[in-house]
Design an enzyme around this catalytic site. Structure first.
Site, PDB file in Angstrom:
ATOM      1  CG  MET A  30      -2.148  -0.948   0.933  1.00  0.00           C
ATOM      2  SD  MET A  30      -3.036  -0.804  -0.740  1.00  0.00           S
ATOM      3  CE  MET A  30      -3.644   1.182  -0.838  1.00  0.00           C
ATOM      4  CG  ASP A  31       4.467   2.575   1.785  1.00  0.00           C
ATOM      5  OD1 ASP A  31       3.298   2.792   2.432  1.00  0.00           O
ATOM      6  OD2 ASP A  31       5.451   2.521   2.345  1.00  0.00           O
TER       7      ASP A  31
END
Lengths: 441, 424
Positions: free
Chosen positions: A175-176
């Site tokens: 999710m980065d």
């Protein structure tokens, strides 16, 4: 002459740090926007700590390999935005810019006096993308995330693993990466909307919330059928279905077998190949590729339901065959016969051994003043008229301070020197890099 | 439909006025949804009888039917739908007319297929020089793997996701690399395709001209493993898989702990232990009187902390988490500034108060069933031009009359003939 770029003449004020925000602006830069990265060495996060500095170099603010790959195509302005003078300078920069991006906690920019209302006063059509953990609204807006925490809370982690074992999750901050994608997507969407209507806006992106739409099928299964994911056989490892458990969709495509990872010769850590058959026809092709062994002629393997029911035996037999050759050979034999197969590839495999990525020029050398020449990752798309490119290495910290402060904002050399002396452009007591001394000459 | 609090929901979405033709299977339909939910008029063109991915489960009430696929529902919101056999002469003629009305064409056919029908970009742009066309395919339009077959699992293998994901040998001996589920190879490809399309549209809004985009899912996946590539390029390292946490070149402290209710908590502690953190951790653990020896002054010494890392993480933190339900640990820790979270199954999201505050869940009407269903909402709140689900996924050929007759001016009798001949 180099081709035009999609974001020629677009300027982005980039307050972002660590990974998700910088990954967003990296792509805006690849499209040709001028990315002005605002940095301050005293509270920098992204350059340090570094676990990707080459073994032969000193670890410092300018030698992180991952920072380099994450921040190509940008310029760096070192500026103490927490000082009155620094704030005034950044406001002058915003007045000349199109997009502001940051990935601080939800109240930080507002507390600096740079909330959307103020940004809009400075530049009425500014596109402001905030990328915080939980967003700027909602009762948990003050909660914080790292990629793995966003993945856990949103349900992404729970999608991965073997039945009756702890979740295996994602082995990196998915999710980065993906939060960065959404940051760039939001900025481009806001920019297009501005170009069409003349209106800017604040786009409130949340890393945790952005994860949830990625579980669409599982969420719909609960919303419409009341079926949750805490159930026997879920998650099903690499299979579409775990034998001996209820025959349900596990949200990764058709429910078929074979559908697994198989060990290949010589049996090392990443010596695996995945094979999937989407139909009886594909299964018969696989049987032919394997040399039509006697076991594969059994009636129980002739149908998809039979193969699903007897997956343990099926997978053992297939693996006995894949163990006789390397993963690229399994891939080549299967694919040339119309069977779905690809190798599990480590980073080394992708950079050194993947003929497709090599053909598509995925990793191309770029010179960096402190790191030297290294490959950086290219875009996964080719635009015919405005190709994305890696035209600048990542900036040294503060490398473009003079260029921006004098060249763009119109301050004088004396004002630049005064700003270095009073701690606006660099902490007064912190040793300067050589290139800073040069810019003050 | 629910409204997002504080947003003027009568305002149009940011892509209002944009016409998109989508000829996409399961690999590309999410990109069309991303465009449609932000206001574009997405016309999904399916083969007569419907796009094959309507056969993908799960299905409403577990009743397989092309109008009841929940994955199709989810990935095709805010689109209108028509059917057309583009291999027929009439089909080619009609799609060429539609292409002349489009701002964007998104297609996922195998490389060379549209060219073989005379529907390639160079041909279509003759009538429509502003056209942006994106081909999203497993490996792109060129290269030795161009014609390879793919699947979500295959992409997760070759893209590097699997090499990074799995278990510590101490947790699951001899475990294979594990592909994260949920169809995320398609998501990765669609995110990048969306970005490329928007960049081309921004360029068009200034320069006037369109362009062709050759996007590759394999490359998108290969780009989505954070620092794995940098670790190799700069240090020659190949990373090891660890249970529920980052790949790493060597061993690392665990971050996943079993809570009292059998759920897990993701608690990133290792690498953060310093005297200040220890003091805050003592406060957190003492909410259950479980701080143990953390208040001992010896922990002012970093060397003592280092020597006691396992005692702190595998002992005190693990015991604290084991004493409470995972949700309780999550909120108690976050309220004290700890970046921890509960590892939740999908269904737990429906009870998340924060998502409700943000108006995340959307009620979407399915008039043909006389029911509405709760759908996941937006990744980001567009405060000036809201995201919305404008309609549920189209039924097969639902908008044939609207689009072929209403927009292209085909007489109804002609549409009937085309239907009889299975062109639509």
């Amino acid at each position: 002459m180099s081709p035009p770029r999609a974001l020629d003449n677009i300027r982005v004020v980039d307050f972002s740090w660590v990974r998700a925000g910088p990954w967003a602006t990296r792509w805006l830069g690849a499209f040709g926007a001028e990315i002005v990265k605002i940095e301050w060495p005293e509270n920098e996060r992204g350059r340090l700590p570094s676990t990707t500095t080459p073994q032969h170099l000193e670890t410092n603010l300018n030698t992180s390999g991952n920072f380099n790959d994450t921040n190509v195509n940008k310029k760096s302005l070192s500026l103490n935005v927490r000082s009155a003078k620094g704030l005034e300078i950044v406001k002058r920069l915003i007045a000349l810019s199109d997009i502001v991006i940051e990935n601080f906690s939800s109240r930080v920019l507002r507390n600096w006096g740079l909330g959307y209302e103020e940004l809009r006063r400075i530049k009425p059509d500014i596109v402001y993308v905030s990328m915080s953990g939980y967003g700027h609204t909602g009762r948990h807006h003050h909660y914080t995330t790292f990629g793995p925490v966003a993945q856990a809370v949103s349900g992404l982690t729970h999608l991965s693993g073997l039945p009756d074992q702890p979740p295996a999750g994602w082995g990196w901050s998915y999710m980065d990466d993906t939060g960065g994608m959404y940051g760039a997507m939001c900025a481009l969407t806001g920019l297009y909307h501005r170009n069409m209507t003349g209106e800017g806006q604040h786009i409130d992106l949340s890393q945790m919330v952005a994860s949830v739409p990625l579980l669409g099928s599982a969420l719909m299964d609960f919303a419409a059928n009341g079926r949750g994911s805490r159930r026997a056989g879920f998650p099903p490892g690499n299979r579409a279905h775990w034998p001996g458990t209820p025959l349900l969709s596990n949200y990764r495509g058709p429910t078929v077998a074979p559908h697994n990872a198989y060990r290949t010769d010589p049996g090392g850590y990443n010596d695996w190949c995945v094979i999937v058959c989407h139909s009886d026809e594909e299964w018969r092709r696989l049987v032919a590729v394997m040399g039509a062994p006697a076991w594969a002629a059994a009636a129980k393997f002739a149908t998809v339901t039979g193969r699903l029911q007897h997956q343990e035996e099926l997978d053992e037999e297939i693996e006995a065959w894949t163990m006789t050759m390397g993963k690229y050979e399994v891939t080549g034999r299967c694919q040339s016969a119309g069977v779905r197969a690809l190798p599990v590839q480590s980073a080394e495999d992708r950079v050194e051994h993947d003929p497709q990525l090599r053909h598509r020029e995925m990793y191309v050398d770029l010179d960096h003043p402190a790191l030297g020449q290294h490959k950086v990752q290219n875009a996964p798309f080719k635009l015919s008229e405005t190709p994305a490119s890696n035209h600048l290495p990542s900036p040294l910290i503060g490398q473009h301070t003079r260029e921006i402060v004098e060249g763009l904002l119109g301050y004088s050399r004396d004002e630049l020197r005064a700003g270095f002396a009073d701690g606006t452009f660099w902490p007064a007591k912190r040793p300067r890099f050589d290139y800073m001394e040069e810019m003050l000459q | 439909m629910s409204d997002t609090p504080g947003i003027d929901s009568s305002r149009p979405g940011p892509l209002t006025g944009l016409r998109v033709l989508e000829l996409a299977n399961e690999t590309g339909q999410f990109c069309g949804k991303l465009l449609g939910d932000l206001g574009a008029d997405v016309v999904k063109i399916e083969p007569p009888g419907g796009e094959p991915c309507r056969r993908l489960g799960p299905f409403l009430d577990d009743t397989p039917h092309p109008e009841r696929s929940l994955s199709f529902w989810y990935y095709n919101t805010s689109k209108r739908g028509i059917t057309l056999d583009i291999e027929t002469a009439d089909g080619k003629r009609l799609i060429a007319r539609l292409a002349a009305t489009a701002d964007v064409i998104l297609e996922t056919f195998r490389p060379g297929y549209l060219t073989s029908l005379g529907l390639d970009y160079e041909t279509l742009r003759q009538e429509n020089p502003g056209l942006v066309m994106c081909s999203l395919t497993p490996f792109g339009q060129t290269g030795p793997w161009r014609d390879y077959l793919a699947s979500d699992l295959l992409h997760m293998a070759a893209g590097g996701e699997m090499a990074s994901s799995g278990y510590d040998a101490t947790d699951v001996p001899d475990a294979p690399p594990i592909a994260p589920g949920g169809g995320n190879a398609w998501h990765m490809g669609c995110h990048f395709a969306y970005m490329a399309i928007m960049a081309a549209l921004v360029h068009r809004s200034v320069a006037g001209s369109g362009q062709y985009i050759d996007a590759s899912i394999h490359e998108a996946c290969a780009l989505t493993t954070e620092a794995a590539i940098a670790n190799y390029i700069y240090r020659g390292e190949v990373l090891q898989r660890h249970t529920g946490r980052h790949h790493a070149a060597g061993p690392s402290p665990r971050t996943q702990f079993r809570a009292r209710d059998g759920n897990y908590v993701c608690a990133l502690v290792g690498g953060r232990l310093n005297p200040k953190y220890i003091a805050e951790l003592a406060d957190l653990l003492d909410t259950s009187d479980m701080a143990g020896d953390l208040r001992d002054p010896k922990y002012q010494d970093p060397a003592v902390i280092a020597a006691n890392t396992s005692h702190i993480i595998d002992g005190l933190v693990a015991d604290f988490i084991a004493s409470l339900p995972a949700e309780e640990v999550y909120h108690r820790a976050q309220e004290r500034g700890f970046t921890w979270g509960a590892v939740r199954p999908a269904e737990a999201l429906f009870d998340d108060a924060h998502l409700h505050d943000r108006g995340f869940w959307k009620e979407v009407a399915h008039p043909e069933l006389g029911r509405s269903f709760t759908y996941p909402g937006e990744a980001a709140i567009f405060n000036g031009s809201p995201w919305r689900i404008s309609r549920r996924a189209p039924l097969i050929g639902e908008h044939n009359t609207d689009i072929f007759c209403g927009e292209l001016g085909l007489p109804r009798e002609e549409l009937t003939v085309l239907a009889e001949n299975r062109v639509v």
